[in-house]
Design a protein around this motif. Structure first.
Motif, PDB file in Angstrom:
ATOM      1  N   ARG A 155       0.935  -1.397   0.000  1.00  0.00           N
ATOM      2  CA  ARG A 155      -0.060  -0.253  -0.066  1.00  0.00           C
ATOM      3  C   ARG A 155       0.681   1.233  -0.045  1.00  0.00           C
ATOM      4  O   ARG A 155       2.019   1.300   0.524  1.00  0.00           O
ATOM      5  N   PRO A 156       0.338   2.312  -0.496  1.00  0.00           N
ATOM      6  CA  PRO A 156       1.032   3.644  -0.594  1.00  0.00           C
ATOM      7  C   PRO A 156       1.108   4.188   1.070  1.00  0.00           C
ATOM      8  O   PRO A 156       0.458   4.195   1.870  1.00  0.00           O
ATOM      9  N   ASN A 157       2.483   4.483   1.290  1.00  0.00           N
ATOM     10  CA  ASN A 157       2.790   5.114   2.596  1.00  0.00           C
ATOM     11  C   ASN A 157       2.627   6.450   2.762  1.00  0.00           C
ATOM     12  O   ASN A 157       3.542   7.336   2.077  1.00  0.00           O
ATOM     13  N   MET A 158       1.500   7.014   3.325  1.00  0.00           N
ATOM     14  CA  MET A 158       1.346   8.630   3.591  1.00  0.00           C
ATOM     15  C   MET A 158       1.975   9.078   4.907  1.00  0.00           C
ATOM     16  O   MET A 158       2.009  10.065   5.098  1.00  0.00           O
ATOM     17  N   MET A 159       2.433   8.261   5.926  1.00  0.00           N
ATOM     18  CA  MET A 159       2.970   8.727   6.959  1.00  0.00           C
ATOM     19  C   MET A 159       4.318   9.707   6.715  1.00  0.00           C
ATOM     20  O   MET A 159       4.500  10.473   7.586  1.00  0.00           O
ATOM     21  N   ALA A 160       5.120   9.373   5.879  1.00  0.00           N
ATOM     22  CA  ALA A 160       6.410  10.011   5.372  1.00  0.00           C
ATOM     23  C   ALA A 160       6.094  11.345   5.027  1.00  0.00           C
ATOM     24  O   ALA A 160       6.631  12.057   5.213  1.00  0.00           O
ATOM     25  N   PHE A 161       4.887  11.616   4.433  1.00  0.00           N
ATOM     26  CA  PHE A 161       4.395  12.841   3.838  1.00  0.00           C
ATOM     27  C   PHE A 161       3.726  13.537   5.071  1.00  0.00           C
ATOM     28  O   PHE A 161       3.959  14.894   5.287  1.00  0.00           O
ATOM     29  N   ARG A 162       2.963  12.969   5.650  1.00  0.00           N
ATOM     30  CA  ARG A 162       2.308  13.572   7.068  1.00  0.00           C
ATOM     31  C   ARG A 162       3.225  13.825   8.050  1.00  0.00           C
ATOM     32  O   ARG A 162       2.835  14.716   8.899  1.00  0.00           O
ATOM     33  N   VAL A 163       4.320  13.378   8.231  1.00  0.00           N
ATOM     34  CA  VAL A 163       5.408  13.800   9.219  1.00  0.00           C
ATOM     35  C   VAL A 163       6.328  14.772   8.529  1.00  0.00           C
ATOM     36  O   VAL A 163       6.633  15.810   9.379  1.00  0.00           O
ATOM     37  N   GLY A 164       6.946  14.496   7.478  1.00  0.00           N
ATOM     38  CA  GLY A 164       8.063  15.367   6.827  1.00  0.00           C
ATOM     39  C   GLY A 164       7.817  16.424   5.911  1.00  0.00           C
ATOM     40  O   GLY A 164       8.345  17.089   5.637  1.00  0.00           O
ATOM     41  N   GLY A 165       6.237  16.239   5.599  1.00  0.00           N
ATOM     42  CA  GLY A 165       5.720  17.277   4.762  1.00  0.00           C
ATOM     43  C   GLY A 165       6.109  17.122   3.275  1.00  0.00           C
ATOM     44  O   GLY A 165       6.493  16.073   2.656  1.00  0.00           O
ATOM     45  N   ALA A 166       6.162  18.174   2.599  1.00  0.00           N
ATOM     46  CA  ALA A 166       6.598  18.023   0.887  1.00  0.00           C
ATOM     47  C   ALA A 166       7.940  17.991   0.898  1.00  0.00           C
ATOM     48  O   ALA A 166       8.449  17.768  -0.405  1.00  0.00           O
ATOM     49  N   LEU A 167       8.815  18.195   1.828  1.00  0.00           N
ATOM     50  CA  LEU A 167      10.250  18.135   1.816  1.00  0.00           C
ATOM     51  C   LEU A 167      10.647  16.678   1.498  1.00  0.00           C
ATOM     52  O   LEU A 167      10.459  15.898   2.271  1.00  0.00           O
ATOM     53  N   GLU A 168      11.342  16.360   0.436  1.00  0.00           N
ATOM     54  CA  GLU A 168      11.679  14.889   0.152  1.00  0.00           C
ATOM     55  C   GLU A 168      12.803  14.690   0.919  1.00  0.00           C
ATOM     56  O   GLU A 168      13.116  13.586   1.640  1.00  0.00           O
ATOM     57  N   SER A 169      13.832  15.685   1.574  1.00  0.00           N
ATOM     58  CA  SER A 169      14.863  15.317   2.286  1.00  0.00           C
ATOM     59  C   SER A 169      14.415  14.791   3.708  1.00  0.00           C
ATOM     60  O   SER A 169      14.742  13.935   4.164  1.00  0.00           O
ATOM     61  N   LEU A 170      13.100  15.424   4.299  1.00  0.00           N
ATOM     62  CA  LEU A 170      12.769  15.059   5.467  1.00  0.00           C
ATOM     63  C   LEU A 170      12.095  13.687   5.478  1.00  0.00           C
ATOM     64  O   LEU A 170      11.988  12.922   6.337  1.00  0.00           O
ATOM     65  N   GLN A 171      11.409  13.662   4.327  1.00  0.00           N
ATOM     66  CA  GLN A 171      10.773  12.274   4.084  1.00  0.00           C
ATOM     67  C   GLN A 171      11.781  11.015   4.109  1.00  0.00           C
ATOM     68  O   GLN A 171      11.596  10.077   4.701  1.00  0.00           O
ATOM     69  N   GLN A 172      13.182  11.349   3.422  1.00  0.00           N
ATOM     70  CA  GLN A 172      14.075  10.384   3.518  1.00  0.00           C
ATOM     71  C   GLN A 172      14.615  10.059   4.796  1.00  0.00           C
ATOM     72  O   GLN A 172      14.880   9.052   5.326  1.00  0.00           O
TER      73      GLN A 172
END
Length: 328
Positions: A168-185
């Motif tokens: 399934r697609p993981n939305m937690m990385a976006f909800r925690v890190g926001g739109a910044l890909e660096s924070l999602q990583q």
């Protein structure tokens, strides 16, 4: 007249503009609820889960609790026997069940793929062990047959559902890190390191239990070392978890140093196995110890790789997002 007509056309729009200022339209509101901050990072509410996921999560917890009770009953019966090789396996299975409860809870509520993968691996190991035991035993009673069928059916359901959740697609990385890909990583690396810390703790505890319950061949000094090793593994895991979540760089170095005695013990254990090779009738303990050492070293390698990359990104805002009281 033209100006008054234009004003009359615009005037009905003014109340709508005022309403838009007071609150957003239902179509513009976020479809997810607020995340709940926990010591292990934010998680979703149970009410936010889809119906299928919620039902599967509840059934999984119930099945693990039932299996936990049955395993305790088996341990009680096996402890009365003088020589029973299944005692150590049952104790390890009991530890694995407790970790599986943690894996499925964090995997579902925090959308952690690493925890779900580890949970699926644990279920697969239990299924393989049941197949081996069922094929080796000559006398197969009705109770054993029913238990084997139940483990296989429930295990297949767990594997399929866990695979669907992993894909399934993981939305937690976006909800925690926001739109910044660096924070999602960074959030992905944090989950990876935290999962490896927990998995390494399980491997350490299971290896110590396996050797402690292997029989009278273990000396008193070695038993004391293994008992201290279990406590040391718990302290090391706590240090690693805090250093990752709180981004404390001195604790990271302390955590790395705490792993050195464990690696030294692996060398000592392999030396003992090689020096006493062939003295026992079976090679079950030797094979299990070598396998445990290899698994532990592999886990630590992945952990140190992720920790090195995460260490360089400390202080870039992820910790503040993780423990914000109003995290979205």
């Amino acid at each position: 007249m033209a100006e008054s007509g234009a004003m009359d056309e615009i005037r009905p729009l003014l109340p709508q503009r005022q309403e838009s200022i007071e609150g957003p339209s239902p179509n513009l509101r976020p479809r997810h609820e607020e995340l709940i901050p926990t010591p292990c990072g934010p998680r979703k509410r149970l009410s936010e889960l889809q119906y299928f996921v919620k039902v599967y999560f509840c059934l999984t917890i119930i099945s693990l609790v039932v299996l936990f009770i049955l395993t305790i009953v088996n341990i009680t019966e096996e402890s009365k026997k003088v020589d029973d090789d299944d005692l150590s396996v049952s104790i390890i299975q009991l530890v694995g069940i407790m970790f599986c409860m943690y894996y499925i809870t964090r995997g579902v509520l925090q959308e952690n793929r690493q925890e779900l993968i580890i949970f699926a691996v644990c279920v697969l190991v239990v299924m393989v062990r049941s197949i081996v035991n069922f094929s080796v035993l000559e006398e197969k009673g009705m109770l054993l047959m029913v238990r084997f069928v139940c483990i296989m059916c429930v295990g297949v359901v767990h594997l399929i559902c866990a695979l669907l959740l992993i894909l399934r697609p993981n939305m937690m990385a976006f909800r925690v890190g926001g739109a910044l890909e660096s924070l999602q990583q960074q959030y992905f690396l944090l989950n990876l390191c935290f999962s490896m810390v927990t998995f390494d703790l399980q491997a350490q505890v299971c290896l110590c239990i396996l050797i402690l319950t292997s029989g009278p061949t273990i000396s008193t000094t070695h038993s004391i070392i293994l008992g201290i090793g279990i406590v040391w593994a718990i302290i090391t895991a706590v240090t690693g978890a805090i250093s990752v979540l709180k981004e404390v760089k001195p604790l990271v170095w302390i955590f790395v140093l705490q792993n050195l005695p464990q690696l030294a013990y692996f060398v000592y254990l392999l030396y003992t196995i090689i020096s006493q090779w062939g003295q026992s009738k079976t090679y079950i303990l030797e094979a299990a110890s070598i396998t445990g050492c290899v698994i532990s070293v592999t886990i630590k390698s992945v952990l140190f790789w992720g920790l090195f990359r995460l260490y360089r990104s400390f202080g870039q805002g992820l910790r503040e997002r993780l423990f914000a009281p109003d995290v979205q």
